[in-house]
Design a protein around this motif. Sequence first.
Motif, PDB file in Angstrom:
ATOM      1  N   VAL A   1      12.888  87.609  11.563  1.00 51.42           N
ATOM      2  CA  VAL A   1      12.656  86.554  10.574  1.00 51.42           C
ATOM      3  C   VAL A   1      12.756  85.194  11.275  1.00 51.42           C
ATOM      4  O   VAL A   1      13.744  84.917  11.954  1.00 51.42           O
ATOM      5  CB  VAL A   1      13.693  86.630   9.429  1.00 51.42           C
ATOM      6  N   PRO A   2      11.729  84.335  11.115  1.00 56.58           N
ATOM      7  CA  PRO A   2      11.786  83.016  11.748  1.00 56.58           C
ATOM      8  C   PRO A   2      12.990  82.218  11.263  1.00 56.58           C
ATOM      9  O   PRO A   2      13.312  82.209  10.071  1.00 56.58           O
ATOM     10  CB  PRO A   2      10.488  82.348  11.300  1.00 56.58           C
ATOM     11  N   ARG A   3      13.649  81.544  12.219  1.00 53.38           N
ATOM     12  CA  ARG A   3      14.846  80.769  11.888  1.00 53.38           C
ATOM     13  C   ARG A   3      14.897  79.533  12.776  1.00 53.38           C
ATOM     14  O   ARG A   3      14.717  79.629  13.981  1.00 53.38           O
ATOM     15  CB  ARG A   3      16.079  81.627  12.119  1.00 53.38           C
TER      16      ARG A   3
ATOM     17  N   ILE B   1      14.314  78.508   5.479  1.00 51.75           N
ATOM     18  CA  ILE B   1      13.284  77.767   4.727  1.00 51.75           C
ATOM     19  C   ILE B   1      12.537  76.808   5.646  1.00 51.75           C
ATOM     20  O   ILE B   1      11.305  76.726   5.615  1.00 51.75           O
ATOM     21  CB  ILE B   1      13.923  77.012   3.542  1.00 51.75           C
ATOM     22  N   ILE B   2      13.256  76.075   6.481  1.00 44.28           N
ATOM     23  CA  ILE B   2      12.625  75.115   7.382  1.00 44.28           C
ATOM     24  C   ILE B   2      11.773  75.837   8.423  1.00 44.28           C
ATOM     25  O   ILE B   2      10.660  75.400   8.739  1.00 44.28           O
ATOM     26  CB  ILE B   2      13.680  74.205   8.028  1.00 44.28           C
ATOM     27  N   ALA B   3      12.259  76.938   8.960  1.00 45.34           N
ATOM     28  CA  ALA B   3      11.465  77.701   9.935  1.00 45.34           C
ATOM     29  C   ALA B   3      10.155  78.173   9.314  1.00 45.34           C
ATOM     30  O   ALA B   3       9.096  78.094   9.946  1.00 45.34           O
ATOM     31  CB  ALA B   3      12.266  78.892  10.453  1.00 45.34           C
ATOM     32  N   ASP B   4      10.206  78.645   8.087  1.00 41.59           N
ATOM     33  CA  ASP B   4       9.005  79.109   7.391  1.00 41.59           C
ATOM     34  C   ASP B   4       8.033  77.950   7.192  1.00 41.59           C
ATOM     35  O   ASP B   4       6.830  78.096   7.438  1.00 41.59           O
ATOM     36  CB  ASP B   4       9.388  79.734   6.052  1.00 41.59           C
ATOM     37  N   ALA B   5       8.542  76.801   6.774  1.00 42.69           N
ATOM     38  CA  ALA B   5       7.684  75.635   6.553  1.00 42.69           C
ATOM     39  C   ALA B   5       7.034  75.180   7.858  1.00 42.69           C
ATOM     40  O   ALA B   5       5.834  74.882   7.893  1.00 42.69           O
ATOM     41  CB  ALA B   5       8.504  74.499   5.940  1.00 42.69           C
ATOM     42  N   LEU B   6       7.800  75.139   8.936  1.00 43.58           N
ATOM     43  CA  LEU B   6       7.243  74.734  10.235  1.00 43.58           C
ATOM     44  C   LEU B   6       6.191  75.719  10.725  1.00 43.58           C
ATOM     45  O   LEU B   6       5.155  75.322  11.262  1.00 43.58           O
ATOM     46  CB  LEU B   6       8.365  74.589  11.268  1.00 43.58           C
TER      47      LEU B   6
ATOM     48  N   MET C   1       8.615  68.078   3.331  1.00 38.37           N
ATOM     49  CA  MET C   1       9.233  69.028   2.405  1.00 38.37           C
ATOM     50  C   MET C   1       9.791  68.249   1.224  1.00 38.37           C
ATOM     51  O   MET C   1      10.271  67.127   1.387  1.00 38.37           O
ATOM     52  CB  MET C   1      10.342  69.821   3.089  1.00 38.37           C
ATOM     53  N   ILE C   2       9.734  68.856   0.066  1.00 37.07           N
ATOM     54  CA  ILE C   2      10.260  68.247  -1.160  1.00 37.07           C
ATOM     55  C   ILE C   2      11.318  69.172  -1.729  1.00 37.07           C
ATOM     56  O   ILE C   2      11.148  70.389  -1.768  1.00 37.07           O
ATOM     57  CB  ILE C   2       9.140  68.043  -2.209  1.00 37.07           C
TER      58      ILE C   2
END
Length: 89
Positions: A11-13, A60-65, A72-73
Motif C-alpha cells: 500500500v502506498p505510504r 491518504i497523501i500517498a494516494d493523492a500524490l 487537497m481539501i
Amino acid sequence: MNEIGSLFEEVPRKRIGFFPTHIEKLGNISQKYDQNMYIKRDDLTGPGFGGNKIRKLEFIIADALEKGATHMITYGGFQTNHGRQMVSA
C-alpha cells in the motif's frame, strides 16, 4: 516484520510522522496503584502537534500524490486537529 505490518507493504505510504511513538511510564499513578502503568504518546507523532490522524494521512497523501494531485481539501470542526495536521503534512 510482523504479519499485520506485512499486509501494508504494497500500500502506498508517504512517511510524514515521527515513528515509533514514545511510551512513557506514568510515575505518580503507577506508585498510587502499585502497578507499572504506561501511556503511548501519539501526541508526539509528528507535524501539527501529532495525533493518531497522522497515520491515516500517510496513506491518504500517498494516494493523492500517486494520482497526480497538487491540492487537497479537507474539512472539520472549528480548531480541528485534523485540519492542522493536514496543513502541516
